[in-house]
Design a protein around this motif. Structure first.
Motif, short mmCIF file in Angstrom:
data_model
loop_
_atom_site.label_atom_id
_atom_site.label_comp_id
_atom_site.label_asym_id
_atom_site.label_seq_id
_atom_site.Cartn_x
_atom_site.Cartn_y
_atom_site.Cartn_z
N SER A 179 -0.41 -3.83 -10.09
CA SER A 179 0.56 -2.98 -9.39
C SER A 179 1.82 -3.81 -9.17
O SER A 179 1.81 -5.03 -9.31
N ALA A 180 2.90 -3.13 -8.80
CA ALA A 180 4.16 -3.85 -8.58
C ALA A 180 5.05 -3.02 -7.66
O ALA A 180 4.95 -1.79 -7.61
N GLY A 232 -11.47 -5.98 2.67
CA GLY A 232 -10.51 -6.87 3.28
C GLY A 232 -10.63 -8.28 2.76
O GLY A 232 -11.68 -8.72 2.32
N GLY A 233 -9.53 -8.96 2.82
CA GLY A 233 -9.44 -10.35 2.40
C GLY A 233 -8.12 -10.90 2.90
O GLY A 233 -7.60 -10.47 3.93
N SER A 234 -7.55 -11.79 2.13
CA SER A 234 -6.34 -12.45 2.59
C SER A 234 -5.06 -11.71 2.22
O SER A 234 -4.01 -12.01 2.76
N HIS A 235 -5.12 -10.76 1.28
CA HIS A 235 -3.92 -10.04 0.85
C HIS A 235 -4.21 -8.55 0.71
O HIS A 235 -5.36 -8.14 0.57
N ALA A 236 -3.14 -7.76 0.72
CA ALA A 236 -3.25 -6.31 0.53
C ALA A 236 -2.08 -5.83 -0.34
O ALA A 236 -1.43 -4.83 -0.05
N GLU A 237 -1.81 -6.58 -1.41
CA GLU A 237 -0.68 -6.25 -2.29
C GLU A 237 -0.81 -4.88 -2.93
O GLU A 237 0.14 -4.10 -2.97
N THR A 238 -1.99 -4.58 -3.47
CA THR A 238 -2.17 -3.29 -4.13
C THR A 238 -1.92 -2.15 -3.16
O THR A 238 -1.22 -1.18 -3.50
N ILE A 239 -2.45 -2.24 -1.97
CA ILE A 239 -2.24 -1.19 -0.97
C ILE A 239 -0.75 -1.02 -0.69
O ILE A 239 -0.23 0.10 -0.65
N HIS A 264 1.84 -1.75 -2.60
CA HIS A 264 2.52 -1.16 -3.75
C HIS A 264 2.20 0.32 -3.88
O HIS A 264 3.09 1.13 -4.18
N LEU A 265 0.95 0.69 -3.66
CA LEU A 265 0.59 2.10 -3.74
C LEU A 265 1.27 2.91 -2.65
O LEU A 265 1.71 4.05 -2.91
N ARG A 266 1.39 2.36 -1.47
CA ARG A 266 2.09 3.07 -0.40
C ARG A 266 3.56 3.26 -0.74
O ARG A 266 4.16 4.27 -0.37
N GLU A 267 4.14 2.29 -1.44
CA GLU A 267 5.56 2.40 -1.79
C GLU A 267 5.80 3.33 -2.97
O GLU A 267 6.70 4.16 -2.95
N ASN A 268 5.00 3.19 -4.04
CA ASN A 268 5.34 3.93 -5.26
C ASN A 268 4.17 4.53 -6.02
O ASN A 268 4.38 5.27 -6.97
N GLY A 269 2.94 4.19 -5.68
CA GLY A 269 1.77 4.82 -6.29
C GLY A 269 1.39 4.33 -7.68
O GLY A 269 0.34 4.71 -8.19
N ARG A 270 2.20 3.48 -8.31
CA ARG A 270 1.90 3.05 -9.69
C ARG A 270 0.77 2.02 -9.72
O ARG A 270 0.76 1.09 -8.92
N ILE A 271 -0.14 2.21 -10.68
CA ILE A 271 -1.28 1.30 -10.78
C ILE A 271 -1.85 1.36 -12.20
O ILE A 271 -1.77 2.40 -12.85
N THR A 272 -2.38 0.24 -12.65
CA THR A 272 -3.11 0.18 -13.91
C THR A 272 -4.44 -0.52 -13.66
O THR A 272 -4.47 -1.56 -13.00
N LEU A 273 -5.51 0.06 -14.16
CA LEU A 273 -6.82 -0.58 -14.14
C LEU A 273 -7.15 -0.97 -15.57
O LEU A 273 -6.84 -0.22 -16.51
N LEU A 290 6.66 -5.31 2.10
CA LEU A 290 6.32 -3.88 2.14
C LEU A 290 5.15 -3.66 3.10
O LEU A 290 4.22 -4.48 3.14
N PRO A 291 5.12 -2.55 3.82
CA PRO A 291 3.98 -2.26 4.70
C PRO A 291 2.69 -2.18 3.89
O PRO A 291 2.66 -1.55 2.82
N ALA A 292 1.64 -2.81 4.38
CA ALA A 292 0.36 -2.81 3.67
C ALA A 292 -0.67 -2.01 4.48
O ALA A 292 -0.55 -0.80 4.58
#
Length: 191
Positions: A26-27, A60-67, A69-78, A181-183
């Motif tokens: 995500s980005a 949960g862990g040390s980061h929530a980058e994907t969350i 990015h999804l909150r901001e723009n929804g783009r994701i690749t698996l 960005l808010p996570a």
């Protein structure tokens, strides 16, 4: 040669279910933001909901980058790749949504994962495919699967849900992404 698919066909469905690991990318929208790529494992934490929709448990862990990015723009690749058998790389490009603990859909989604639901679950990520494609994977090495790592489940299994919620609130990259960005919305609701 790579191929595009309209849906997760039975052969692709079986391939996904047989993989021990997948990767999530995500980005942020900003051109100078940090692209995120995360490995995901833990048996049973990914489900195919229908022929264009998958969901996975976000622990949960040390980061929530994907969350974030999804909150901001929804783009994701698996992405899944075969480390055994025929060489295959499969990507699902789409739009994702984090379903948080206080969402009315959360409990039903989480219950569908059965025993894979565990301590430190903060969201279920639901991804709707816009493009499904494969490629050869000729350069992906053969690798042998040994076992699941139990460290995350063991560590968070020793914490109460209240302790996990406190942990989440203290980790700066749970509150917001590397780019600010808010996570994870806090305070994290109890389960």
């Amino acid at each position: 040669m790579g191929k595009e698919y309209e849906r997760i066909e039975p052969r692709l469905w079986e391939f996904i279910e047989n993989q021990k690991i997948f990767f999530v990318a995500s980005a942020p929208l900003t051109g100078d933001g940090h692209v995120n790529l995360s490995p995901k494992g833990r048996q049973g934490t990914l489900r195919i909901l229908d022929d264009r929709t998958v969901a996975y448990l976000d622990f949960g862990g040390s980061h929530a980058e994907t969350i974030a990015h999804l909150r901001e723009n929804g783009r994701i690749t698996l992405m899944w790749c075969a480390f055994e058998g025929p060489p295959t790389v499969l990507r699902l490009h789409g739009r994702g949504e984090p379903v948080f603990r206080d969402d009315p859909r959360f409990e039903e989604l989480a219950a569908g994962f059965g025993e894979a639901d565990g301590p430190a679950l903060r969201a279920v990520i639901v991804v709707r495919a816009e493009l499904i494609s494969d490629s050869c994977g000729f350069a992906v090495p053969f690798m042998d699967y040994r076992s699941e790592r139990e460290l995350h489940a063991d560590y968070f299994g020793r914490k109460s849900d209240e302790e996990f919620r406190e942990y989440t609130g203290k980790k700066p990259y749970n509150i917001e992404s590397l780019d600010g960005l808010p996570a994870v919305p806090l305070p994290l609701p109890p389960r």
